[in-house]
Design a protein around this motif. Sequence first.
Motif, mmCIF file in Angstrom:
data_model
loop_
_atom_site.group_PDB
_atom_site.id
_atom_site.type_symbol
_atom_site.label_atom_id
_atom_site.label_comp_id
_atom_site.label_asym_id
_atom_site.label_seq_id
_atom_site.Cartn_x
_atom_site.Cartn_y
_atom_site.Cartn_z
ATOM 1 N N SER A 122 50.866 49.826 39.706
ATOM 2 C CA SER A 122 50.160 50.365 40.860
ATOM 3 C C SER A 122 49.072 51.333 40.415
ATOM 4 N N PHE B 192 44.100 48.727 50.617
ATOM 5 C CA PHE B 192 45.160 48.269 49.718
ATOM 6 C C PHE B 192 44.996 46.784 49.444
ATOM 7 N N MET C 147 46.784 43.446 46.676
ATOM 8 C CA MET C 147 47.715 43.022 45.619
ATOM 9 C C MET C 147 47.158 41.766 44.954
ATOM 10 N N SER D 13 51.347 41.611 37.881
ATOM 11 C CA SER D 13 51.073 41.944 39.282
ATOM 12 C C SER D 13 50.529 43.368 39.378
ATOM 13 N N MET E 289 48.987 46.416 42.214
ATOM 14 C CA MET E 289 48.770 46.935 43.572
ATOM 15 C C MET E 289 47.692 48.018 43.441
ATOM 16 N N ASN F 56 45.571 50.869 45.620
ATOM 17 C CA ASN F 56 45.556 51.624 46.874
ATOM 18 C C ASN F 56 44.486 52.702 46.810
#
Length: 121
Positions: A65, A100, A102, A110, A112, A114
């Motif tokens: 993230s 946001f 993904m 992966s 993410m 934000n």
Amino acid sequence: MTFYQGVFGGTLTLNEYGAFGSETPPGYGDKVMHGLLEAPNGFVLMGADVPPGMEHQPGNNFAVSLSGDEADALRGYWEKLSDGGTVSVSLEKQMWGDTFGMCTDRFGISWMVNISGTKEA
């Protein structure tokens, strides 16, 4: 890791198994054990390969993230990470007020991203 250096910039240090002495598994002397990327904005990304004797099991059991309020920088990272990968949630404003998205990069990792929404008085 060189791909992520292209995304985030910074200094990349790669350590090979052979740099750690006589405990090097046969055939692994010149293989990368782990890498460390120190980005210009101060964050550090470290990655390690699956060591000899352990089975590589790719999957969707984790995501990385990136969060913050520097919209231009985060959008730039998003563009580079998603290029050649798969977008599962488009990078756009969400109901909680942040932007946001993904994606899975070209290596199956992966992500993410934000971007914090602006606070209204």
